[in-house]
Enzyme design. Structure first.
Site, PDB file in Angstrom:
ATOM      1  N   GLU A 128      29.242  26.134  54.565  1.00 54.74           N
ATOM      2  CA  GLU A 128      28.768  25.332  53.455  1.00 54.74           C
ATOM      3  C   GLU A 128      28.426  23.908  53.675  1.00 54.74           C
ATOM      4  O   GLU A 128      28.552  22.944  52.631  1.00 54.74           O
ATOM      5  CB  GLU A 128      29.739  25.208  52.022  1.00 54.74           C
ATOM      6  CG  GLU A 128      30.028  26.799  51.638  1.00 54.74           C
ATOM      7  CD  GLU A 128      31.086  26.779  50.754  1.00 54.74           C
ATOM      8  OE1 GLU A 128      31.625  25.573  50.038  1.00 54.74           O
ATOM      9  OE2 GLU A 128      31.370  28.040  50.258  1.00 54.74           O
ATOM     10  N   GLU A 134      30.972  37.078  52.376  1.00 57.20           N
ATOM     11  CA  GLU A 134      32.021  36.830  51.270  1.00 57.20           C
ATOM     12  C   GLU A 134      31.780  37.261  50.115  1.00 57.20           C
ATOM     13  O   GLU A 134      31.833  36.749  48.907  1.00 57.20           O
ATOM     14  CB  GLU A 134      32.320  35.275  51.047  1.00 57.20           C
ATOM     15  CG  GLU A 134      32.480  34.580  52.335  1.00 57.20           C
ATOM     16  CD  GLU A 134      32.855  33.046  52.045  1.00 57.20           C
ATOM     17  OE1 GLU A 134      33.165  32.758  50.812  1.00 57.20           O
ATOM     18  OE2 GLU A 134      32.970  32.117  53.148  1.00 57.20           O
TER      19      GLU A 134
END
Length: 375
Positions: A181, A286
């Site tokens: 991220e 994910e």
């Protein structure tokens, strides 16, 4: 086998037997020979998601593995080993957990207990392991976030951290989420990023590759699966990394989605394709699908959820560049989203709170079975 498992197994076997004998599915629809074979693979209790994934060469991962049920709930590990080809530790490899101290300057500062246990379990179960994650803006130890380090010292901290962990699991972890991220937060508020600057990304990849040249190295980002400003930024960053000669093998699309905001399948496919044109792999790393974002019946929510899971599975199977799909969690009972959304009714995964396979499980299984029949 407990009573619930026996009943589920018996029902599945009955459905499979009836399908094979009559050529009708459970709704009474007449099936072709190909459809009958698919139905048997989807509903047959002895045919697991893992066994089908092996046939088409795709990795089906159990991500976000939670240490509490891993140690305390035997059914948790059983279903992981039975249904999935790889696992990703949820927190066991994050900086704050695996590197809690900075007292000695050597491996005594590390806590490998949970990561080691998951590696050993995966190897005993003939599963691959994805390492998650080497550099992230969250769950860092206090000594790092509050330390008064200069740039040289921060680079040394990051290098020691990455080399120590990646070297320990050399040839045992098939892929690493090297940076996680990097576009999601304001770097100026995080000491390690503020201190090093944007060069932390190529440095992290370099340290990881030197520690284990055989591992696949990924840039993992959330909410960057559709074609939009954020995914364009990911594309631009990985292009720059490649231009600089950085060893990077792929991009992780986290795929945290919801019924209210499902992924745009055409855009996801195009996004995967353009990354593939750079010579990169794409992994869905994910995936979960929030159900409690629309007002509808539970049955309708689970059907809509199943369609999203099935659609993304098909996109991945259709795009050669996509070689792995992992869910972030295994059973709704332990999903991180219950706490994150503060909604205990959230049901984002393939198995419900009692480990029963949901429509989403069968949707993923069906898309893979359809591909098996075409081989």
């Amino acid at each position: 086998m407990d009573r619930r498992q026996f009943l589920l197994s018996s029902v599945g076997a009955l459905v499979s037997a009836v399908t094979a004998k009559t050529g009708l599915d459970w709704r009474g629809k007449r099936l072709s020979a190909q459809e009958t074979r698919i139905e048997e693979m989807v509903r047959g209790p002895s045919i697991t998601l893992r066994s089908l994934a092996d046939k088409v060469g795709i990795d089906i991962g159990a991500g976000g593995i939670n240490t509490v049920p891993f140690y305390k709930d035997p059914d948790y590990k059983k279903i992981i080993a039975r249904e999935f080809t790889s696992l990703t530790p949820g927190n066991a490899m994050k900086f704050g957990v695996i590197h809690p101290r900075n007292n000695y300057g050597d491996e005594r500062d590390y806590n490998f207990e949970h990561a080691d246990a998951m590696l050993e379990f995966a190897e005993a179960s003939k599963m691959k392991v994805r390492g998650h994650t080497l550099v992230w803006h969250m769950q860092n130890p206090r000594w790092l976030d509050q330390g008064n380090f200069d740039r040289r010292e921060l680079i040394q901290v990051m290098e020691d951290h990455i080399r120590t962990i990646v070297s320990r699991y050399k040839d045992r972890v098939f892929a690493w989420d090297v940076v996680n991220e990097p576009l999601t937060i304001n770097h100026e508020s995080i000491p390690i990023f503020q201190g090093i600057g944007p060069e932390y990304i190529p440095l992290a990849f370099r340290f990881a590759h030197e520690a284990d040249p055989s591992a696949l190295l990924f840039y993992n980002e959330t909410q960057a699966h559709n074609l939009d400003e954020k995914s364009n930024m990911v594309y631009e960053q990985v292009c720059n990394l490649l231009d600089e000669g950085v060893t990077i093998h792929g991009v992780g699309m986290q795929m945290h989605v919801s019924l209210r905001y499902p992924p745009n399948l055409v855009q996801v496919a195009k996004n995967m394709r353009r990354l593939g044109n750079l010579g990169l792999k794409v992994h869905v790393t994910e995936m979960d699908v929030k159900t409690e974002t629309i007002d509808s019946s539970t049955e309708d929510k689970l059907e809509k959820q199943a369609k999203i899971y099935g659609d993304i599975t098909k996109v991945c199977l259709d795009e050669e560049v996509c070689t792995s799909i992992a869910t972030w969690g295994v059973t709704d009972r332990y999903s991180w989203l219950k706490e994150f959304t503060k909604n205990p009714e959230e049901k984002p995964l393939l198995f419900d709170a009692d480990y029963r396979a949901k429509p989403s499980y069968y949707a993923v299984k069906r898309k893979i079975a359809e591909r098996v029949v075409k081989i």
